[in-house]
Design a protein around this motif. Structure first.
Motif: not given
Length: 302
Positions: A222-235
């Motif tokens: 939803s709008d204004n939710d906080i999300i945690l994201v882990e980057p990746v190097l490849s698709l």
């Protein structure tokens, strides 16, 4: 360069400090598959070109020398910490690792043995855990200034580390920094004026937090939710049907530079779709992406 057991361990620790083998590979500018081979023992040597890229990221084999970004691991500092351990009845690195919530007993063992220097955030965590006053620690004024405030890692009795929340309006510029190898986004921020979210110690050190803007991923996000994201190097590292944050290469091809969508991999096509039926569907090629990360957790509006 021949890969000895000692060198493999130094590589493993460097990858751990970076937040994982993939992130370590990205920082060094080396193919992630090569790093995997070095760590697994499938190859016995490192090319001269790759060794030049790797060497500066490894801790020295000789006793540590202080640098601008670390705290010198002196015998006096180790005794100060071990005195604090005794007050808690802690006698082993494993016990200190469990109490602190850190994820590597090997690193704590090497720190207590004086084999590597302290990174300021790690030393701050240990001081917090043992309730040691940094003002009483045998540190130089410059080293003491690098430490995080007492209580920085604690939230309701759970050991956590705060990470800054990136508003969606700033997401494109922030991710451009990271794509260019500039990690100051995660290191230099003022905790007094920056919104943060607590993340349990032991998670990936390159985890990012974003504040969602819009309703294209409702009802999941939803709008204004906080999300945690882990980057990746490849698709190739992105499982099908996962929610991701993706930054496109800046051109006129896509109206939105950064999107939060669901990733779909089909025969001959890649799609980013919205959970909301009224949201957009984006077809793209791997070359269109500058950065991508997997959403691993949603946190309701703070």
């Amino acid at each position: 360069m021949k890969i000895t057991d000692t060198l493999r361990e130094r590589l493993r620790l460097a990858a751990e400090r970076a937040g994982g083998a993939g992130e370590f590979a990205r920082r060094c500018g080396i193919d992630a598959a090569n790093i995997s081979r070095y760590l697994s023992g499938r190859v016995k040597s490192i090319s001269d070109a790759n060794w030049e890229k790797l060497a500066r990221f490894l801790e020295p084999q000789t006793p540590p020398v202080n640098t601008a970004e670390t705290v010198c691991n002196t015998p006096e500092l180790r005794e100060f910490i071990k005195d604090g351990m005794m007050k808690y009845g802690i006698t082993t690195p494993g016990e200190l690792t469990r109490l602190s919530g850190y994820d590597s007993v090997n690193t704590v063992t090497r720190l207590l043995a004086g084999e590597i220097n302290w990174f300021p955030d790690m030393l701050s965590l240990i001081f917090n855990t043992l309730e040691l006053d940094p003002a009483q620690a045998p540190l130089t004024p410059g080293e003491r200034d690098m430490l995080l405030p007492f209580g920085f890692f604690r939230s309701g009795g759970q050991l956590v580390r705060p990470i800054p929340i990136v508003d969606w309006a700033n997401a494109a510029s922030s991710l451009a920094q990271l794509a260019a190898g500039d990690n100051t986004l995660c290191r230099k921020w003022n905790p007094e004026y920056t919104d943060t979210v607590p993340v349990p110690i032991g998670g990936r050190k390159d985890t990012l937090a974003f504040r969602v803007c819009g309703i294209s991923m409702e009802p999941k996000l939803s709008d204004n939710d906080i999300i945690l994201v882990e980057p990746v190097l490849s698709l190739d590292e992105v499982p099908n049907n996962k929610i991701v944050v993706a930054k496109f290469v800046e051109n006129d091809k896509y109206p939105e530079t950064v999107v939060c969508k669901r990733f779909h991999r089909g025969e001959g096509h890649l799609l980013l779709t919205s959970d909301n039926p009224e949201g957009k569907i984006i077809s793209f090629a791997p070359a269109d992406l500058e950065w991508i990360g997997i959403v691993v957790r949603r946190i309701s509006e703070l």
